[in-house]
Design a protein around this motif. Structure first.
Motif, PDB file in Angstrom:
ATOM      1  N   ILE A   7       6.764  -5.869  -5.123  1.00  0.00           N
ATOM      2  CA  ILE A   7       7.820  -4.913  -4.784  1.00  0.00           C
ATOM      3  C   ILE A   7       7.752  -3.742  -5.758  1.00  0.00           C
ATOM      4  O   ILE A   7       7.676  -3.946  -6.971  1.00  0.00           O
ATOM      5  CB  ILE A   7       9.209  -5.577  -4.889  1.00  0.00           C
ATOM      6  CG1 ILE A   7       9.281  -6.814  -3.988  1.00  0.00           C
ATOM      7  CG2 ILE A   7      10.318  -4.572  -4.551  1.00  0.00           C
ATOM      8  CD1 ILE A   7      10.480  -7.706  -4.246  1.00  0.00           C
ATOM      9  N   LEU A   8       7.810  -2.529  -5.216  1.00  0.00           N
ATOM     10  CA  LEU A   8       7.905  -1.332  -6.048  1.00  0.00           C
ATOM     11  C   LEU A   8       9.278  -0.728  -5.841  1.00  0.00           C
ATOM     12  O   LEU A   8       9.677  -0.450  -4.706  1.00  0.00           O
ATOM     13  CB  LEU A   8       6.829  -0.309  -5.681  1.00  0.00           C
ATOM     14  CG  LEU A   8       6.839   0.976  -6.508  1.00  0.00           C
ATOM     15  CD1 LEU A   8       6.578   0.684  -7.990  1.00  0.00           C
ATOM     16  CD2 LEU A   8       5.831   1.977  -5.969  1.00  0.00           C
ATOM     17  N   GLU A  33       8.049  -3.932  -9.905  1.00  0.00           N
ATOM     18  CA  GLU A  33       7.757  -2.886 -10.879  1.00  0.00           C
ATOM     19  C   GLU A  33       8.602  -1.683 -10.498  1.00  0.00           C
ATOM     20  O   GLU A  33       8.976  -1.528  -9.337  1.00  0.00           O
ATOM     21  CB  GLU A  33       6.281  -2.508 -10.851  1.00  0.00           C
ATOM     22  CG  GLU A  33       5.353  -3.639 -11.228  1.00  0.00           C
ATOM     23  CD  GLU A  33       3.894  -3.213 -11.182  1.00  0.00           C
ATOM     24  OE1 GLU A  33       3.592  -2.066 -10.777  1.00  0.00           O
ATOM     25  OE2 GLU A  33       3.058  -4.041 -11.550  1.00  0.00           O
ATOM     26  N   GLY A  34       8.860  -0.812 -11.460  1.00  0.00           N
ATOM     27  CA  GLY A  34       9.690   0.344 -11.177  1.00  0.00           C
ATOM     28  C   GLY A  34       9.077   1.648 -11.631  1.00  0.00           C
ATOM     29  O   GLY A  34       8.307   1.682 -12.592  1.00  0.00           O
ATOM     30  N   VAL A  35       9.421   2.698 -10.904  1.00  0.00           N
ATOM     31  CA  VAL A  35       9.037   4.066 -11.256  1.00  0.00           C
ATOM     32  C   VAL A  35      10.242   4.970 -11.035  1.00  0.00           C
ATOM     33  O   VAL A  35      11.168   4.621 -10.305  1.00  0.00           O
ATOM     34  CB  VAL A  35       7.826   4.571 -10.434  1.00  0.00           C
ATOM     35  CG1 VAL A  35       6.578   3.763 -10.729  1.00  0.00           C
ATOM     36  CG2 VAL A  35       8.123   4.568  -8.950  1.00  0.00           C
ATOM     37  N   SER A  36      10.195   6.136 -11.647  1.00  0.00           N
ATOM     38  CA  SER A  36      11.361   7.017 -11.574  1.00  0.00           C
ATOM     39  C   SER A  36      11.161   8.261 -10.718  1.00  0.00           C
ATOM     40  O   SER A  36      12.081   9.069 -10.594  1.00  0.00           O
ATOM     41  CB  SER A  36      11.781   7.431 -12.981  1.00  0.00           C
ATOM     42  OG  SER A  36      10.732   8.140 -13.610  1.00  0.00           O
ATOM     43  N   ALA A  41       5.253   6.812  -7.868  1.00  0.00           N
ATOM     44  CA  ALA A  41       5.230   5.837  -6.782  1.00  0.00           C
ATOM     45  C   ALA A  41       3.940   5.939  -5.983  1.00  0.00           C
ATOM     46  O   ALA A  41       3.305   4.922  -5.680  1.00  0.00           O
ATOM     47  CB  ALA A  41       6.438   6.038  -5.870  1.00  0.00           C
ATOM     48  N   ILE A  42       3.549   7.132  -5.647  1.00  0.00           N
ATOM     49  CA  ILE A  42       2.326   7.333  -4.870  1.00  0.00           C
ATOM     50  C   ILE A  42       1.113   6.870  -5.668  1.00  0.00           C
ATOM     51  O   ILE A  42       0.232   6.183  -5.138  1.00  0.00           O
ATOM     52  CB  ILE A  42       2.207   8.804  -4.427  1.00  0.00           C
ATOM     53  CG1 ILE A  42       3.317   9.102  -3.405  1.00  0.00           C
ATOM     54  CG2 ILE A  42       0.823   9.090  -3.846  1.00  0.00           C
ATOM     55  CD1 ILE A  42       3.546  10.565  -3.141  1.00  0.00           C
ATOM     56  N   ALA A  43       1.067   7.195  -6.951  1.00  0.00           N
ATOM     57  CA  ALA A  43      -0.042   6.753  -7.799  1.00  0.00           C
ATOM     58  C   ALA A  43      -0.106   5.230  -7.869  1.00  0.00           C
ATOM     59  O   ALA A  43      -1.194   4.638  -7.770  1.00  0.00           O
ATOM     60  CB  ALA A  43       0.097   7.347  -9.205  1.00  0.00           C
ATOM     61  N   LYS A  44       1.035   4.571  -8.012  1.00  0.00           N
ATOM     62  CA  LYS A  44       1.072   3.103  -8.054  1.00  0.00           C
ATOM     63  C   LYS A  44       0.570   2.514  -6.741  1.00  0.00           C
ATOM     64  O   LYS A  44      -0.162   1.523  -6.742  1.00  0.00           O
ATOM     65  CB  LYS A  44       2.495   2.607  -8.314  1.00  0.00           C
ATOM     66  CG  LYS A  44       2.949   2.752  -9.734  1.00  0.00           C
ATOM     67  CD  LYS A  44       2.624   1.492 -10.475  1.00  0.00           C
ATOM     68  CE  LYS A  44       3.384   1.442 -11.786  1.00  0.00           C
ATOM     69  NZ  LYS A  44       2.932   0.317 -12.585  1.00  0.00           N
ATOM     70  N   CYS A  45       0.962   3.118  -5.626  1.00  0.00           N
ATOM     71  CA  CYS A  45       0.560   2.602  -4.318  1.00  0.00           C
ATOM     72  C   CYS A  45      -0.932   2.773  -4.071  1.00  0.00           C
ATOM     73  O   CYS A  45      -1.526   2.006  -3.309  1.00  0.00           O
ATOM     74  CB  CYS A  45       1.360   3.270  -3.206  1.00  0.00           C
ATOM     75  SG  CYS A  45       3.061   2.692  -3.133  1.00  0.00           S
ATOM     76  N   LEU A  67       7.753  10.861   0.573  1.00  0.00           N
ATOM     77  CA  LEU A  67       7.302   9.604   0.002  1.00  0.00           C
ATOM     78  C   LEU A  67       6.928   8.606   1.091  1.00  0.00           C
ATOM     79  O   LEU A  67       5.857   7.986   1.048  1.00  0.00           O
ATOM     80  CB  LEU A  67       8.399   9.034  -0.894  1.00  0.00           C
ATOM     81  CG  LEU A  67       8.063   7.798  -1.693  1.00  0.00           C
ATOM     82  CD1 LEU A  67       6.976   8.100  -2.706  1.00  0.00           C
ATOM     83  CD2 LEU A  67       9.304   7.301  -2.403  1.00  0.00           C
ATOM     84  N   LYS A  68       7.786   8.452   2.076  1.00  0.00           N
ATOM     85  CA  LYS A  68       7.510   7.523   3.182  1.00  0.00           C
ATOM     86  C   LYS A  68       6.221   7.897   3.897  1.00  0.00           C
ATOM     87  O   LYS A  68       5.390   7.042   4.196  1.00  0.00           O
ATOM     88  CB  LYS A  68       8.672   7.504   4.170  1.00  0.00           C
ATOM     89  CG  LYS A  68       9.912   6.819   3.642  1.00  0.00           C
ATOM     90  CD  LYS A  68      11.056   6.923   4.633  1.00  0.00           C
ATOM     91  CE  LYS A  68      12.322   6.299   4.099  1.00  0.00           C
ATOM     92  NZ  LYS A  68      13.439   6.415   5.053  1.00  0.00           N
ATOM     93  N   THR A  69       6.042   9.175   4.165  1.00  0.00           N
ATOM     94  CA  THR A  69       4.845   9.639   4.861  1.00  0.00           C
ATOM     95  C   THR A  69       3.590   9.345   4.052  1.00  0.00           C
ATOM     96  O   THR A  69       2.617   8.788   4.569  1.00  0.00           O
ATOM     97  CB  THR A  69       4.942  11.151   5.147  1.00  0.00           C
ATOM     98  OG1 THR A  69       6.085  11.385   5.971  1.00  0.00           O
ATOM     99  CG2 THR A  69       3.691  11.667   5.831  1.00  0.00           C
ATOM    100  N   GLU A  70       3.606   9.685   2.781  1.00  0.00           N
ATOM    101  CA  GLU A  70       2.414   9.513   1.945  1.00  0.00           C
ATOM    102  C   GLU A  70       2.100   8.044   1.691  1.00  0.00           C
ATOM    103  O   GLU A  70       0.932   7.642   1.717  1.00  0.00           O
ATOM    104  CB  GLU A  70       2.575  10.282   0.637  1.00  0.00           C
ATOM    105  CG  GLU A  70       2.558  11.785   0.880  1.00  0.00           C
ATOM    106  CD  GLU A  70       2.330  12.594  -0.371  1.00  0.00           C
ATOM    107  OE1 GLU A  70       1.605  12.130  -1.277  1.00  0.00           O
ATOM    108  OE2 GLU A  70       2.880  13.699  -0.443  1.00  0.00           O
ATOM    109  N   ILE A  71       3.107   7.244   1.468  1.00  0.00           N
ATOM    110  CA  ILE A  71       2.863   5.824   1.207  1.00  0.00           C
ATOM    111  C   ILE A  71       2.352   5.127   2.464  1.00  0.00           C
ATOM    112  O   ILE A  71       1.461   4.291   2.399  1.00  0.00           O
ATOM    113  CB  ILE A  71       4.120   5.140   0.647  1.00  0.00           C
ATOM    114  CG1 ILE A  71       4.352   5.621  -0.797  1.00  0.00           C
ATOM    115  CG2 ILE A  71       3.983   3.622   0.677  1.00  0.00           C
ATOM    116  CD1 ILE A  71       5.614   5.110  -1.438  1.00  0.00           C
TER     117      ILE A  71
END
Length: 103
Positions: A7-8, A33-36, A41-45, A67-71
Motif C-alpha cells: 500500500i502506498l 509506505e508513505g509519500v507527501s 508517488a509516481i517515482a515510487k510506483c 496522479l490517477k492518470t499517471e499511476i
C-alpha cells in the motif's frame, strides 16, 4: 503463506500520514509506505508494485486527477482510493473494500 498487500499512502499532513502508516503496518498482511507529494508517488510506483494507493488529504483535485492518470499508466490494475478520515475502522474498511473488488 499469503503475500503482503503493498500500500502506498499519499498525504501532505505529516502527522496524519504517520498515523495512517502506523495503523496499516499493524496489520500483518499489509505493508504501507508513505509519500507527501505526487512526484514522490509516481517515482515510487515506477520502482515498486503496489496493489493499493490511498489518497490522504491535502492534494488538490487537479493533483489527484493527474496522479490517477499517471499511476494507472504504470499499473493499470491498481486500486486508487480516497481516505476520508474518521478513524481506524473506516481506514481498514476502505482498504478491505478495495481489495475485495479485486477478487
Amino acid at each position: 503463506m499469503e503475500n503482503r498487500t503493498e500500500i502506498l499512502v499519499i498525504g501532505t499532513h505529516e502527522d496524519i500520514l504517520q498515523t495512517i502508516l502506523r495503523l496499516l503496518n499493524a496489520e500483518s498482511l499489509w505493508h504501507a509506505e508513505g509519500v507527501s507529494n505526487c512526484e514522490e508517488a509516481i517515482a515510487k510506483c515506477k520502482s515498486h508494485a503496489y496493489q493499493v494507493i490511498l489518497l490522504g488529504g491535502g492534494l488538490t483535485e487537479l493533483e489527484e486527477m493527474k496522479l490517477k492518470t499517471e499511476i494507472r499508466l504504470i499499473h493499470p490494475a491498481i486500486h486508487i482510493i480516497p481516505h476520508y478520515g474518521g478513524g481506524s475502522g473506516l481506514l481498514y474498511a476502505e482498504i478491505h473494500g478495495a481489495l475485495n473488488t479485486a477478487k
